[in-house]
Design a protein around this motif. Sequence first.
Motif, PDB file in Angstrom:
ATOM      1  N   ARG A   1       0.737  -1.422  -0.073  1.00  0.00           N
ATOM      2  CA  ARG A   1      -0.013   0.154  -0.121  1.00  0.00           C
ATOM      3  C   ARG A   1       0.940   1.267   0.098  1.00  0.00           C
ATOM      4  NH1 ARG A   1      -3.401  -0.919   5.396  1.00  0.00           N
ATOM      5  NH2 ARG A   1      -3.956   1.237   5.228  1.00  0.00           N
ATOM      6  N   SER A   2       0.219   2.371  -0.599  1.00  0.00           N
ATOM      7  CA  SER A   2       1.080   3.537  -0.672  1.00  0.00           C
ATOM      8  C   SER A   2       1.288   3.998   0.794  1.00  0.00           C
ATOM      9  CB  SER A   2       0.479   4.414  -1.566  1.00  0.00           C
ATOM     10  OG  SER A   2       0.886   5.654  -1.462  1.00  0.00           O
TER      11      SER A   2
ATOM     12  N   ALA B   1       8.633  -3.141   3.071  1.00  0.00           N
ATOM     13  CA  ALA B   1       8.814  -1.680   2.811  1.00  0.00           C
ATOM     14  C   ALA B   1       9.334  -1.521   1.398  1.00  0.00           C
ATOM     15  CB  ALA B   1       9.556  -1.158   3.972  1.00  0.00           C
ATOM     16  N   GLU B   2       8.878  -0.554   0.682  1.00  0.00           N
ATOM     17  CA  GLU B   2       9.551  -0.297  -0.368  1.00  0.00           C
ATOM     18  C   GLU B   2       9.672   1.210  -0.524  1.00  0.00           C
ATOM     19  OE1 GLU B   2       7.046  -1.796  -4.206  1.00  0.00           O
ATOM     20  OE2 GLU B   2       6.121  -2.791  -2.512  1.00  0.00           O
ATOM     21  N   PRO B   3      10.901   1.605  -0.335  1.00  0.00           N
ATOM     22  CA  PRO B   3      11.327   3.275  -0.100  1.00  0.00           C
ATOM     23  C   PRO B   3      11.122   3.790  -1.777  1.00  0.00           C
ATOM     24  CG  PRO B   3      13.150   1.859   0.684  1.00  0.00           C
ATOM     25  CD  PRO B   3      12.242   0.765   0.004  1.00  0.00           C
ATOM     26  N   CYS B   4      11.213   5.083  -1.545  1.00  0.00           N
ATOM     27  CA  CYS B   4      10.960   5.996  -2.988  1.00  0.00           C
ATOM     28  C   CYS B   4      12.268   6.756  -3.154  1.00  0.00           C
ATOM     29  CB  CYS B   4      10.149   6.756  -3.152  1.00  0.00           C
ATOM     30  SG  CYS B   4       9.960   8.307  -2.099  1.00  0.00           S
ATOM     31  N   HIS B   5      13.513   6.290  -2.250  1.00  0.00           N
ATOM     32  CA  HIS B   5      14.777   6.763  -2.553  1.00  0.00           C
ATOM     33  C   HIS B   5      14.670   8.237  -2.806  1.00  0.00           C
ATOM     34  CE1 HIS B   5      15.870   2.634  -2.667  1.00  0.00           C
ATOM     35  NE2 HIS B   5      15.077   2.369  -3.190  1.00  0.00           N
ATOM     36  N   HIS B   6      13.891   9.132  -1.693  1.00  0.00           N
ATOM     37  CA  HIS B   6      14.021  10.598  -1.884  1.00  0.00           C
ATOM     38  C   HIS B   6      15.424  11.038  -1.835  1.00  0.00           C
ATOM     39  CE1 HIS B   6      13.467  14.549  -1.664  1.00  0.00           C
ATOM     40  NE2 HIS B   6      13.572  14.708  -0.410  1.00  0.00           N
ATOM     41  N   LEU B   7      16.114  10.487  -0.635  1.00  0.00           N
ATOM     42  CA  LEU B   7      17.472  10.838  -0.667  1.00  0.00           C
ATOM     43  C   LEU B   7      18.327   9.585  -0.009  1.00  0.00           C
ATOM     44  CD1 LEU B   7      16.964  13.632   2.198  1.00  0.00           C
ATOM     45  CD2 LEU B   7      17.809  14.006  -0.073  1.00  0.00           C
ATOM     46  N   TYR B   8      19.530   9.879  -0.405  1.00  0.00           N
ATOM     47  CA  TYR B   8      20.420   8.635   0.010  1.00  0.00           C
ATOM     48  C   TYR B   8      21.192   9.159   0.971  1.00  0.00           C
ATOM     49  CZ  TYR B   8      23.319   4.118  -0.587  1.00  0.00           C
ATOM     50  OH  TYR B   8      24.060   3.274  -0.279  1.00  0.00           O
ATOM     51  N   VAL B   9      21.335   8.557   2.053  1.00  0.00           N
ATOM     52  CA  VAL B   9      21.687   8.972   3.203  1.00  0.00           C
ATOM     53  C   VAL B   9      22.787   7.688   3.990  1.00  0.00           C
ATOM     54  CG1 VAL B   9      21.413   9.924   5.326  1.00  0.00           C
ATOM     55  CG2 VAL B   9      19.738  10.208   3.795  1.00  0.00           C
ATOM     56  N   VAL B  10      23.973   7.998   4.002  1.00  0.00           N
ATOM     57  CA  VAL B  10      24.968   7.130   4.650  1.00  0.00           C
ATOM     58  C   VAL B  10      25.218   7.760   6.267  1.00  0.00           C
ATOM     59  CG1 VAL B  10      25.873   6.359   2.630  1.00  0.00           C
ATOM     60  CG2 VAL B  10      27.090   8.403   3.830  1.00  0.00           C
ATOM     61  N   ARG B  11      25.804   7.036   7.102  1.00  0.00           N
ATOM     62  CA  ARG B  11      26.282   7.421   8.180  1.00  0.00           C
ATOM     63  C   ARG B  11      27.873   7.379   8.329  1.00  0.00           C
ATOM     64  NH1 ARG B  11      21.630   5.931  12.632  1.00  0.00           N
ATOM     65  NH2 ARG B  11      23.140   6.891  13.996  1.00  0.00           N
ATOM     66  N   ALA B  12      28.391   8.193   9.058  1.00  0.00           N
ATOM     67  CA  ALA B  12      29.699   8.278   9.086  1.00  0.00           C
ATOM     68  C   ALA B  12      30.093   8.958  10.407  1.00  0.00           C
ATOM     69  CB  ALA B  12      30.734   8.958   7.979  1.00  0.00           C
ATOM     70  N   ALA B  13      30.777   8.132  11.050  1.00  0.00           N
ATOM     71  CA  ALA B  13      31.401   8.704  12.481  1.00  0.00           C
ATOM     72  C   ALA B  13      32.018  10.200  12.289  1.00  0.00           C
ATOM     73  CB  ALA B  13      32.167   7.727  13.403  1.00  0.00           C
ATOM     74  N   ARG B  14      32.686  10.142  11.370  1.00  0.00           N
ATOM     75  CA  ARG B  14      33.736  11.435  11.026  1.00  0.00           C
ATOM     76  C   ARG B  14      33.049  12.336   9.674  1.00  0.00           C
ATOM     77  NH1 ARG B  14      39.980   9.755  11.555  1.00  0.00           N
ATOM     78  NH2 ARG B  14      40.217  12.038  11.574  1.00  0.00           N
ATOM     79  N   ARG B  15      31.628  12.535   9.767  1.00  0.00           N
ATOM     80  CA  ARG B  15      30.837  13.031   8.749  1.00  0.00           C
ATOM     81  C   ARG B  15      31.442  14.204   8.253  1.00  0.00           C
ATOM     82  NH1 ARG B  15      25.743  14.814   9.787  1.00  0.00           N
ATOM     83  NH2 ARG B  15      26.455  16.311  11.233  1.00  0.00           N
ATOM     84  N   ASP B  16      31.778  15.148   8.928  1.00  0.00           N
ATOM     85  CA  ASP B  16      31.988  16.548   8.764  1.00  0.00           C
ATOM     86  C   ASP B  16      33.208  16.728   7.996  1.00  0.00           C
ATOM     87  OD1 ASP B  16      29.526  17.621   9.720  1.00  0.00           O
ATOM     88  OD2 ASP B  16      30.245  17.904  11.641  1.00  0.00           O
ATOM     89  N   GLU B  17      34.324  15.891   8.467  1.00  0.00           N
ATOM     90  CA  GLU B  17      35.733  15.693   7.850  1.00  0.00           C
ATOM     91  C   GLU B  17      35.341  15.190   6.253  1.00  0.00           C
ATOM     92  OE1 GLU B  17      38.857  14.495  10.865  1.00  0.00           O
ATOM     93  OE2 GLU B  17      36.699  13.977  11.637  1.00  0.00           O
TER      94      GLU B  17
END
Length: 370
Positions: A169-170, A280-296
């Motif tokens: 379902r949507s 669940a079937e995402p629509c991939h609005h954003l591709y979001v990874v996680r990184a401990a040293r994200r800002d660098e």
Amino acid sequence: MNVPFLDFTRLAARERDEMRAAFDRVHASGRYILGAEVEAFEAEFAAFVSAPHAVGCASGTDAITLALRALGVGPGDDVVTVSMTCAPTVAGIVAAGARPVFCDVDPVSLTMDPVLLPATLTPRTKAIVPVHLYGRPAAMEAITALAREKGLLVVEDCAQAHGARLSGRSVGSFGDAAAWSFYPTKNLGALGDAGLVTARLRETADRVRRLRMYGYVTRNDAQESGMNSRLDELQAALLRARLARLAEGNRRRARLAALYDAALAGVAGVMPPPAPGPGAEPCHHLYVVRAARRDELRDRLLSRGIGTDVHYPTPVHRQPAYAGFPRGPLSATERAAAEVLSLPLYPELTDEEQVAVAAAVREEALSLRA
Ligand SMILES: Cc1ncc(COP(=O)(O)O)c(C=O)c1O
């Protein structure tokens, strides 16, 4: 290779003829507010998301306000939502006159944690607003089961979730109403602001229709005070042209996301998004990874010409306007805000660009670990 985080000019070149035709139709019609284009877009979008009723409005923020007000939520009521979202989710609740209460997200899915939800309810809670963040469906079965048990309303924030599905379902079909945004960056975006409410019941949709235009029941007969939150004919016509490409765009997003998943699996220092939950079937609005040293990592990618973004660096409960509202523990939200990093993902991104981004992420993540 320079890769912009987003580049709307590529789409503009592809869709030029359809968009010009839409503009010409509205221009020539002489009708610019609430006419045939809005009606047709409402019907076509309702069909796309299998919603019984759809009412266009001026923005996704207004859609949240209108949906809550139409369901009778207002001053004196609490609305439980998440802080791991864009501020307008909460702005829309406040504009309805209700008090937001923040529930933490699941540390993996980053959507509302149904296990923590019961402890977040207050005696004044009247509604729950889960967010399908990044185009990934929230745990709607558990959330609606609790809502039914406690007699609460559910308004889904579908701003990022055009085309996302759960159990066949949507999204938007699980709650009493749903709010959609057509802000330009969304999977279906306008050339400006636009939004829409879908509703389970006709009476909810009818009240949204009244509230979006001064509260008019008929012209010059306002039975309750409303807003001016109309969807323009022009935006509706442009959105109709783009709606025809939405499914194709979502398929391309899914393909790019799968390529990123494969390229980033097992890379130390960066974690691809989790696999979707069951059904669940995402629509991939954003591709979001996680990184401990994200800002660098982000800085290093930028120095190589690769644009990224962070959705969102400051959780809503830490933004001064929304800091005073009740909340449960928000440790998963806090941690995610420090680690999330959005990589370029849009239908016009080329395979070569995706490969270059993934390679750069891999190299920089490894070198940060060294
Ligand atoms: C999760 C979420 N909710 C609500 C909104 C508000 O939509 P709008 O900008 O159309 O008011 C947005 C987008 O901006 C959003 O990402």
